[in-house]
Design an enzyme around this catalytic site. Sequence first.
Site, PDB file in Angstrom:
ATOM      1  N   ARG A 234     -10.629   6.697   2.517  1.00 45.67           N
ATOM      2  CA  ARG A 234     -10.526   6.223   3.275  1.00 45.67           C
ATOM      3  C   ARG A 234      -8.672   5.445   3.431  1.00 45.67           C
ATOM      4  O   ARG A 234      -8.114   6.769   2.480  1.00 45.67           O
ATOM      5  CB  ARG A 234     -10.912   4.721   2.303  1.00 45.67           C
ATOM      6  CG  ARG A 234     -12.141   5.308   2.609  1.00 45.67           C
ATOM      7  CD  ARG A 234     -12.587   4.209   4.070  1.00 45.67           C
ATOM      8  NE  ARG A 234     -13.695   3.653   4.038  1.00 45.67           N
ATOM      9  CZ  ARG A 234     -15.452   5.082   4.508  1.00 45.67           C
ATOM     10  NH1 ARG A 234     -14.285   5.978   4.723  1.00 45.67           N
ATOM     11  NH2 ARG A 234     -16.304   4.738   5.171  1.00 45.67           N
ATOM     12  N   HIS A 282     -12.312   9.731  12.634  1.00 48.94           N
ATOM     13  CA  HIS A 282     -13.201  10.023  11.279  1.00 48.94           C
ATOM     14  C   HIS A 282     -14.473  10.076  12.201  1.00 48.94           C
ATOM     15  O   HIS A 282     -15.819   9.331  11.695  1.00 48.94           O
ATOM     16  CB  HIS A 282     -13.122   8.180  11.552  1.00 48.94           C
ATOM     17  CG  HIS A 282     -14.350   7.490   9.779  1.00 48.94           C
ATOM     18  ND1 HIS A 282     -13.767   6.190   9.524  1.00 48.94           N
ATOM     19  CD2 HIS A 282     -15.376   8.450   9.230  1.00 48.94           C
ATOM     20  CE1 HIS A 282     -14.500   6.435   8.060  1.00 48.94           C
ATOM     21  NE2 HIS A 282     -15.436   7.308   8.317  1.00 48.94           N
TER      22      HIS A 282
HETATM   23  P1  NDP Z   1     -19.009   8.070  -4.825  1.00 49.73           P
HETATM   24  O1  NDP Z   1     -19.237   6.630  -5.067  1.00 49.73           O
HETATM   25  O2  NDP Z   1     -20.738   9.322  -5.162  1.00 49.73           O
HETATM   26  O3  NDP Z   1     -18.266   8.661  -5.049  1.00 49.73           O
HETATM   27  C1  NDP Z   1     -17.167   8.196  -5.726  1.00 49.73           C
HETATM   28  C2  NDP Z   1     -15.770   8.841  -6.797  1.00 49.73           C
HETATM   29  O4  NDP Z   1     -14.717   8.697  -6.705  1.00 49.73           O
HETATM   30  C3  NDP Z   1     -16.151   9.442  -8.270  1.00 49.73           C
HETATM   31  O5  NDP Z   1     -16.393  10.607  -8.694  1.00 49.73           O
HETATM   32  C4  NDP Z   1     -16.113   8.245  -9.051  1.00 49.73           C
HETATM   33  O6  NDP Z   1     -15.570   8.314 -10.593  1.00 49.73           O
HETATM   34  C5  NDP Z   1     -14.247   8.108  -7.972  1.00 49.73           C
HETATM   35  N1  NDP Z   1     -14.028   7.373  -8.241  1.00 49.73           N
HETATM   36  C6  NDP Z   1     -13.773   5.768  -7.878  1.00 49.73           C
HETATM   37  N2  NDP Z   1     -12.841   4.825  -8.664  1.00 49.73           N
HETATM   38  C7  NDP Z   1     -12.418   5.553  -8.718  1.00 49.73           C
HETATM   39  C8  NDP Z   1     -11.143   5.316  -9.194  1.00 49.73           C
HETATM   40  N3  NDP Z   1     -10.310   3.906  -9.664  1.00 49.73           N
HETATM   41  N4  NDP Z   1     -10.161   6.259 -10.358  1.00 49.73           N
HETATM   42  C9  NDP Z   1     -10.701   7.445 -10.164  1.00 49.73           C
HETATM   43  N5  NDP Z   1     -11.885   8.125  -9.164  1.00 49.73           N
HETATM   44  C10 NDP Z   1     -12.287   6.873  -9.260  1.00 49.73           C
HETATM   45  O7  NDP Z   1     -18.858   7.998  -3.588  1.00 49.73           O
HETATM   46  P2  NDP Z   1     -19.070   9.527  -2.282  1.00 49.73           P
HETATM   47  O8  NDP Z   1     -18.807  10.648  -3.091  1.00 49.73           O
HETATM   48  O9  NDP Z   1     -20.418   9.110  -1.424  1.00 49.73           O
HETATM   49  O10 NDP Z   1     -17.530   9.460  -1.391  1.00 49.73           O
HETATM   50  C11 NDP Z   1     -16.587   9.024  -1.696  1.00 49.73           C
HETATM   51  C12 NDP Z   1     -15.856   8.538  -0.454  1.00 49.73           C
HETATM   52  O11 NDP Z   1     -16.049   9.385   1.196  1.00 49.73           O
HETATM   53  C13 NDP Z   1     -17.262   7.166   0.289  1.00 49.73           C
HETATM   54  O12 NDP Z   1     -16.583   6.055  -0.182  1.00 49.73           O
HETATM   55  C14 NDP Z   1     -16.052   7.164   1.654  1.00 49.73           C
HETATM   56  O13 NDP Z   1     -14.807   6.404   1.598  1.00 49.73           O
HETATM   57  C15 NDP Z   1     -15.901   8.133   1.750  1.00 49.73           C
HETATM   58  N6  NDP Z   1     -16.619   8.953   3.240  1.00 49.73           N
HETATM   59  C16 NDP Z   1     -15.755   9.114   4.285  1.00 49.73           C
HETATM   60  C17 NDP Z   1     -16.465   9.911   4.767  1.00 49.73           C
HETATM   61  C18 NDP Z   1     -15.393   9.759   6.317  1.00 49.73           C
HETATM   62  O14 NDP Z   1     -16.195  10.908   7.679  1.00 49.73           O
HETATM   63  N7  NDP Z   1     -14.493  10.252   6.735  1.00 49.73           N
HETATM   64  C19 NDP Z   1     -17.990   9.985   5.786  1.00 49.73           C
HETATM   65  C20 NDP Z   1     -18.931   9.688   3.930  1.00 49.73           C
HETATM   66  C21 NDP Z   1     -17.402   8.935   2.787  1.00 49.73           C
HETATM   67  P3  NDP Z   1     -16.884   8.715 -11.966  1.00 49.73           P
HETATM   68  O15 NDP Z   1     -17.198   9.664 -11.173  1.00 49.73           O
HETATM   69  O16 NDP Z   1     -16.015   8.906 -12.649  1.00 49.73           O
HETATM   70  O17 NDP Z   1     -17.362   7.126 -11.332  1.00 49.73           O
END
Ligand code: NDP
Length: 319
Positions: A234, A282
């Site tokens: 993002r 995007h």
């Molecule tokens: P998930 O919710 O499966 O994973 C999020 C990851 O981020 C987890 O490993 C989580 O840690 C980690 N995380 C969250 N908050 C923190 C923090 N404060 N500090 C450290 N690590 C953190 O999300 P997805 O993998 O499904 O998607 C990730 C992002 O990708 C989406 O939120 C979206 O913004 C983006 N996206 C972009 C797209 C594009 O076309 N550009 C398409 C789809 C998604 P933990 O494992 O410990 O919970």
Amino acid sequence: MCTGRGDTLSLNVLFAALPHRWPQYRKQLEAAFAGAGVDCTLVNEIDDPARVDVIVYAPNSGLEDFGPFTNLKAVLNLWAGVEDIVDNTTLQVPLARMVDPGLTQGMIEWVTAHVLRHHLEIDLDITCPPGDWRYRVPKLASQQRVGILGLGSLGAACADALVSLGFDVAGWSRTAHDASHFPAFHGSDGLEQLIQRSDILVLLLPLTEATSDLIDAERLALLPKGAVLLNPGRGGLVDDAALLEALESGQVGHATLDTFRVEPLPPDHPFWTHPRVTVTPHIASATRPETASRVIAENVRRVAMGAPLLHLVDRGLGY
Ligand code: NDP
């Protein structure tokens, strides 16, 4: 009306997304509901919000007030990112985010392609003047350190793909992960260590209060000089001004950005013309109706059965 196999509840499902999505999803959803054993009347328009049980929801649908949906049981987000809905105080029911095999595969392909672009210095060949025979021995993947911030559905899948190509991968997440095939860091010390060992840094974090502006001047300064930043996560994860300064100084060698604070990226934004920035609109990945419909159908089945949703959002954490 939608009835789960062997259950007692009947559900009405509203598809709330931009109008052009309806023909893309309608048949796929109906087929997926049939496959999951839920016999649905799926609609994209309603007279009486009180009759809606489940909303399949895109944050750009225009629907923002969930108050009138007095019998709502769940909202199933069509997107992986939930930052536009997670703080909506009118939403009082469980929210699921999208985890879709098609979306994951798309992200693996985008991340792998852009890692390989920089790893193999493909730009040198694309921009090479005629006659300029620039022989070089490319590094092997094992000599390239790739750091992935976020080890969720997308980050972990990209890490696995890059490991299978031989890259020296490490990841970082909020909680400790037990990834046997690559080092996984967590916490603020872990972040520092991960950034310091990232020739290529990939951002696959959700945008939350805790991750907003995470990649600021201080953290960019921790990168090895000339490192590459890939941001399919993002736009708000990165301090844009700090990134532009780091690009100017050569601290960051190139940034490939797929997500931005304002989208579409305004035509006068310096990212468009910066020689060491690549903008992709995007398109890193997208929810695919065929595969996503099966995930939605399984969650509708769960609502009908009173079972917990898959991919439930923790609204306190924001993802
Ligand atoms: P998930 O919710 O499966 O994973 C999020 C990851 O981020 C987890 O490993 C989580 O840690 C980690 N995380 C969250 N908050 C923190 C923090 N404060 N500090 C450290 N690590 C953190 O999300 P997805 O993998 O499904 O998607 C990730 C992002 O990708 C989406 O939120 C979206 O913004 C983006 N996206 C972009 C797209 C594009 O076309 N550009 C398409 C789809 C998604 P933990 O494992 O410990 O919970």
